[in-house]
Design a protein around this motif. Structure first.
Motif, PDB file in Angstrom:
ATOM      1  N   UNK A  23       0.831  -1.203   0.000  1.00  0.00           N
ATOM      2  CA  UNK A  23       0.000   0.000   0.000  1.00  0.00           C
ATOM      3  C   UNK A  23       0.870   1.259   0.000  1.00  0.00           C
ATOM      4  N   UNK A  24       1.896   1.267   0.855  1.00  0.00           N
ATOM      5  CA  UNK A  24       2.789   2.428   0.930  1.00  0.00           C
ATOM      6  C   UNK A  24       3.664   2.544  -0.317  1.00  0.00           C
ATOM      7  N   UNK A  25       4.045   1.413  -0.895  1.00  0.00           N
ATOM      8  CA  UNK A  25       4.809   1.450  -2.140  1.00  0.00           C
ATOM      9  C   UNK A  25       3.974   2.046  -3.270  1.00  0.00           C
ATOM     10  N   UNK A 143      -7.515   0.846  -4.715  1.00  0.00           N
ATOM     11  CA  UNK A 143      -7.296  -0.588  -4.849  1.00  0.00           C
ATOM     12  C   UNK A 143      -8.453  -1.240  -5.597  1.00  0.00           C
ATOM     13  N   UNK A 144      -8.401  -2.549  -5.763  1.00  0.00           N
ATOM     14  CA  UNK A 144      -9.417  -3.243  -6.571  1.00  0.00           C
ATOM     15  C   UNK A 144     -10.815  -3.147  -5.982  1.00  0.00           C
ATOM     16  N   UNK A 145     -10.907  -3.128  -4.638  1.00  0.00           N
ATOM     17  CA  UNK A 145     -12.235  -3.150  -4.018  1.00  0.00           C
ATOM     18  C   UNK A 145     -12.458  -2.048  -2.985  1.00  0.00           C
ATOM     19  N   UNK A 146     -11.476  -1.143  -2.830  1.00  0.00           N
ATOM     20  CA  UNK A 146     -11.619  -0.072  -1.840  1.00  0.00           C
ATOM     21  C   UNK A 146     -10.595   1.027  -2.077  1.00  0.00           C
ATOM     22  N   UNK A 147     -10.760   2.113  -1.349  1.00  0.00           N
ATOM     23  CA  UNK A 147      -9.801   3.225  -1.385  1.00  0.00           C
ATOM     24  C   UNK A 147      -9.181   3.371  -0.007  1.00  0.00           C
TER      25      UNK A 147
END
Length: 218
Positions: A23-25, A143-147
């Motif tokens: 996530x941080x990358x 992301x694919x299913x969330x922010x």
């Protein structure tokens, strides 16, 4: 100490850590791209690049754990996300002092970037002479299913500031502080002042050259 080492191993080996690290990358990639786009647009509009180069990194599990331990906070993913503001870090090195503030302003205008904290160590140098503009920010990662909203630290500085900071880190922070010769801290601060004066002088020369070019072009 042994207990801390065990916590670090559990922390770094957990599946959750890999998810959060990714996530941080992703946040770092987005920030680097933002600065590259701004640099490219500036070149199209003004025929020069304000940014000399961009560096980025995501802290290792060991570094995150060490920082949490130093703060007396639990070594866990939720604790890291709450208490460590520079897990994701981007350093933007600019040519001139004015470029630092220009680049910062361009980023601050972007609506998906939330400025959490602004520390100007250029106008107000740190105790050791360190100069840089720091922005603690938060931005969305889709992301694919969330922010997810992710925090990051941005350092914006000139080539001269980066030169001093790099050598100061090598001289002082990698050395045994108990064995530093008397007066080293004062010398480092004095060097920072000299380099800052050269930084201002180089910017002034650049401005005068551009003004002369514009006058001769008319």
């Amino acid at each position: 100490m042994e207990n801390v080492k065990k916590q670090v191993i559990v922390f770094s080996d957990s599946p959750e850590f890999n998810i959060v690290r990714n996530l941080y990358e992703c946040a770092v990639k987005q920030l680097v791209l933002k600065f590259e786009v701004l640099n490219s647009e500036f070149n199209v509009l003004y025929a020069r690049n304000p940014i000399h180069h961009i560096e980025s990194r995501v802290k290792s599990a060991e570094s995150i754990a060490a920082k949490l331990n130093k703060k007396g906070k639990p070594i866990s993913i939720p604790s890291a996300r709450e208490n460590v503001n520079d897990i994701a870090g981007v350093r933007v090195v600019c040519h001139y002092i004015d470029d630092v503030y220009r680049v910062a302003e361009m980023l601050e205008r972007q609506k998906d970037v939330e400025i959490i904290k602004r520390q100007d160590y250029i106008k107000n140098p740190n105790y050791n002479g360190y100069r840089s503009l720091h922005l603690d920010i938060r931005l969305p990662v889709y992301l694919s299913d969330k922010t997810e909203y992710v925090g990051a630290e941005i350092q914006i500085r000139t080539i001269a500031m980066d030169f001093w900071a790099s050598l100061e880190h090598d001289i002082r922070y990698k050395a045994d502080k108990s064995k530093l010769p008397v007066g080293i801290n004062e010398e480092m601060y004095a060097c920072a002042d000299k380099i800052a004066e050269i930084d201002r002088q180089m910017q002034d020369m650049y401005k005068r050259i551009k003004e002369a070019e514009e006058q001769n072009g008319k």
